[in-house]
Design a protein around this motif. Structure first.
Motif, PDB file in Angstrom:
ATOM      1  N   GLN A 125       0.836  -1.205   0.000  1.00  0.00           N
ATOM      2  CA  GLN A 125       0.000   0.000   0.000  1.00  0.00           C
ATOM      3  C   GLN A 125       0.866   1.249   0.000  1.00  0.00           C
ATOM      4  O   GLN A 125       0.574   2.218  -0.699  1.00  0.00           O
ATOM      5  N   ARG A 128       2.094   1.994  -3.384  1.00  0.00           N
ATOM      6  CA  ARG A 128       1.062   2.623  -4.225  1.00  0.00           C
ATOM      7  C   ARG A 128       0.953   4.108  -3.900  1.00  0.00           C
ATOM      8  O   ARG A 128       0.805   4.933  -4.790  1.00  0.00           O
ATOM      9  N   SER A 132       1.951   7.477  -6.448  1.00  0.00           N
ATOM     10  CA  SER A 132       0.827   8.233  -6.954  1.00  0.00           C
ATOM     11  C   SER A 132       1.156   9.724  -6.912  1.00  0.00           C
ATOM     12  O   SER A 132       1.196  10.327  -5.845  1.00  0.00           O
TER      13      SER A 132
END
Lengths: 157, 96
Positions: A125, A128, A132
């Protein structure tokens, strides 16, 4: 890929407008947030700073650079992440370099990792989030923790 | 079977990120290789059994020639990761 915000982060561990004057100060301010919730013990900030000087953690993400300081689990009680959007960027040395490459870091992800085998999902996570571009931008522009939490939640769902 | 070492400073955070990326890439490409995770201080030039060392830390020069050393920072940032994964695939294809 439906993640709950709480799987990764507590709202108490999301800080905005962090008034850090340098990398060491940023690590110390974020460590205090982790200490308050019992996630780490006093001594963690020093472990992280010592490690940072030997193995720097600045990452040349775009459009804004981030850093992911962390340390061995000695002072970690349970795993967690503290995310701090800095009021003004501070210098972190780029990971994997000898100190010659310095980055202007806007967002710091302070990682407290207890047992690596159990943290794969958290690390996934985190990756990610780091990758981003809208996240770092969104966090830098967040005026409050609740705004920042909303930005992160959007990224994770 | 070819072997990839994924290496970082503590053997916990960024080497796990590298391992996750590499494992899914190898599976996607149907490349068979072992992926082993280390902290940089655990590596010794006398005991390297890797074809590729993919690292987020500096790898001492004595390892060059023992394995293909690839900088893995791009897999953490996502910037330029396609190129890095292609060099990994090439290094694992070479009949050396």
């Amino acid at each position: 890929m439906q993640y709950q915000f709480g799987d990764l982060l507590k709202a108490e561990h999301v800080l905005v407008n962090v008034p850090a004057v340098n990398a060491r100060d940023a690590i110390s301010l974020l460590s205090t947030a982790l200490e308050r919730t019992g996630t780490v013990s006093p001594g963690f900030a020093e472990d992280v700073w010592n490690r940072e000087q030997t193995f720097p953690t600045g990452l040349p993400t775009q459009p804004l650079a981030v850093a992911i300081p962390h340390a061995d689990p000695d002072h970690v009680n349970h795993s967690g992440i503290c995310i701090g959007a800095l009021k003004s960027p501070v210098h972190f040395v780029q990971m994997g370099t000898d100190g010659s490459t310095v980055l202007e870091v806007h967002v710091v992800f302070l990682l407290a990792i207890k047992e690596k085998e159990k943290q794969v999902e958290m690390i996934q996570q985190l990756m990610r989030l780091i990758q981003s571009p809208r996240l770092v931008d969104g966090l830098s522009n967040s005026g409050s923790t609740s705004e920042a939490v909303a930005v992160i939640t959007t990224m994770l769902t | 079977m070819k072997t990839v070492y994924v290496v970082c400073a503590t053997g916990i955070a960024t080497s796990t990120m590298l391992r996750l990326k590499v494992e899914s890439f190898l599976e996607e490409r149907g490349i068979e290789a072992r992926v082993l995770q280390f902290r940089v201080t655990e590596l010794s030039p006398e005991r390297v059994e890797a074809d590729v060392i993919l690292a987020t830390t500096e790898i001492p020069p004595e390892f060059e020639g023992l394995a293909t050393v690839i900088n893995g920072i791009s897999l953490i940032t996502g910037i330029g990761q396609g190129e890095t994964l292609e060099s990994l695939a090439r290094a694992l294809r070479d009949d050396s």
